[in-house]
Design an enzyme around this catalytic site. Sequence first.
Site, PDB file in Angstrom:
ATOM      1  CB  SER A   1      44.352  42.993  38.738  1.00  0.00           C
ATOM      2  OG  SER A   1      45.229  43.937  39.326  1.00  0.00           O
TER       3      SER A   1
ATOM      4  CB  CYS B   1      48.934  47.398  46.207  1.00  0.00           C
ATOM      5  SG  CYS B   1      48.374  47.413  44.490  1.00  0.00           S
TER       6      CYS B   1
HETATM    7  N1  DGL Z   1      48.239  44.584  42.227  1.00  0.00           N
HETATM    8  C1  DGL Z   1      47.117  44.263  43.023  1.00  0.00           C
HETATM    9  C2  DGL Z   1      47.512  44.023  44.470  1.00  0.00           C
HETATM   10  O1  DGL Z   1      48.627  43.692  44.762  1.00  0.00           O
HETATM   11  C3  DGL Z   1      45.882  45.110  43.035  1.00  0.00           C
HETATM   12  C4  DGL Z   1      45.488  46.057  42.002  1.00  0.00           C
HETATM   13  C5  DGL Z   1      44.000  46.032  41.729  1.00  0.00           C
HETATM   14  O2  DGL Z   1      43.206  46.654  42.469  1.00  0.00           O
HETATM   15  O3  DGL Z   1      43.643  45.352  40.772  1.00  0.00           O
HETATM   16  O4  DGL Z   1      46.677  44.077  45.341  1.00  0.00           O
END
Ligand code: DGL
Length: 269
Positions: free
Chosen positions: A11, A184
């Site tokens: 994202s 994340c």
């Molecule tokens: N980088 C994303 C993940 O690993 C999430 C970030 C978002 O909420 O867009 O879950």
Amino acid sequence: MKNDPIAFFDSGVGGLTVLKEFMKEFPNENVIFVGDEIHMPYGEKTNDQIIDYTYKISKFLQTKNVKLIVIACNTATAAALPYLEEHFDIPFLGVIEAGSQEAVKVSKNKKIGIIATNSTVKSNSYKDNIKSIEAEIDVHQFAKPNLVSLVENGDYKSTKSKKMVANNLIDVNQTDIDTLVLGCTHFPIIENIIKQELSPNIKVIDPGVELVRKIELFLKRNDLKNETSEMPIYKFYTTSHNSNFKQIGSKWLNIDLDEIYLSEDDLNL
Ligand code: DGL
């Protein structure tokens, strides 16, 4: 085929943490990265929305003849990996299985914590993956959406930000886990701050590191490793003009990163 690019998407800037690990191990591979900044945070979206965004990104990547798509986003892996695998001929690798396997290997007391987005926590994807490896492991999940915004804002080194990280880890520190998964891909950017604020007896797992081992295995098994010694080509696409992607990405990867704008039209193929 061997010099076709490998695609990574997220994202936002989070997926660059996976890419950085990858670039260390594979300096010759051509790479396409997509940061879907216009739809971020994925962690606050529905599964249907995430499937829609990631389907369009994958369609776009298909036109670039990528040899593999790495979903460098836990939220998208949890919400969309099976759907995308079903709808494309391209191979996909997600981040959650890799992180779960590593956490199970590392935990001694069989109590594992996960910090992730709301959507990832709600999906129970980590919990299910970990329990499928070892059913008696306790999995404590914590949604920490504030930490995603903190990273995207780019001022994560300020005292105020450090305080925010500390506050976000209070409940984590109150449990008896010995292993914490950064569930994340944004979080490895603030891994040092997290480690400073975390109880010293808790080990931190970055699933991206393990995921790179899975990519390596995939390339070997399919004889797809790029063997040329030419300089690799990196292309970075973002879906918004208004983000800190270029600035954060250049600093994080230590390269002069040029972002290419990917419009709604480019994605409605
Ligand atoms: N980088 C994303 C993940 O690993 C999430 C970030 C978002 O909420 O867009 O879950």
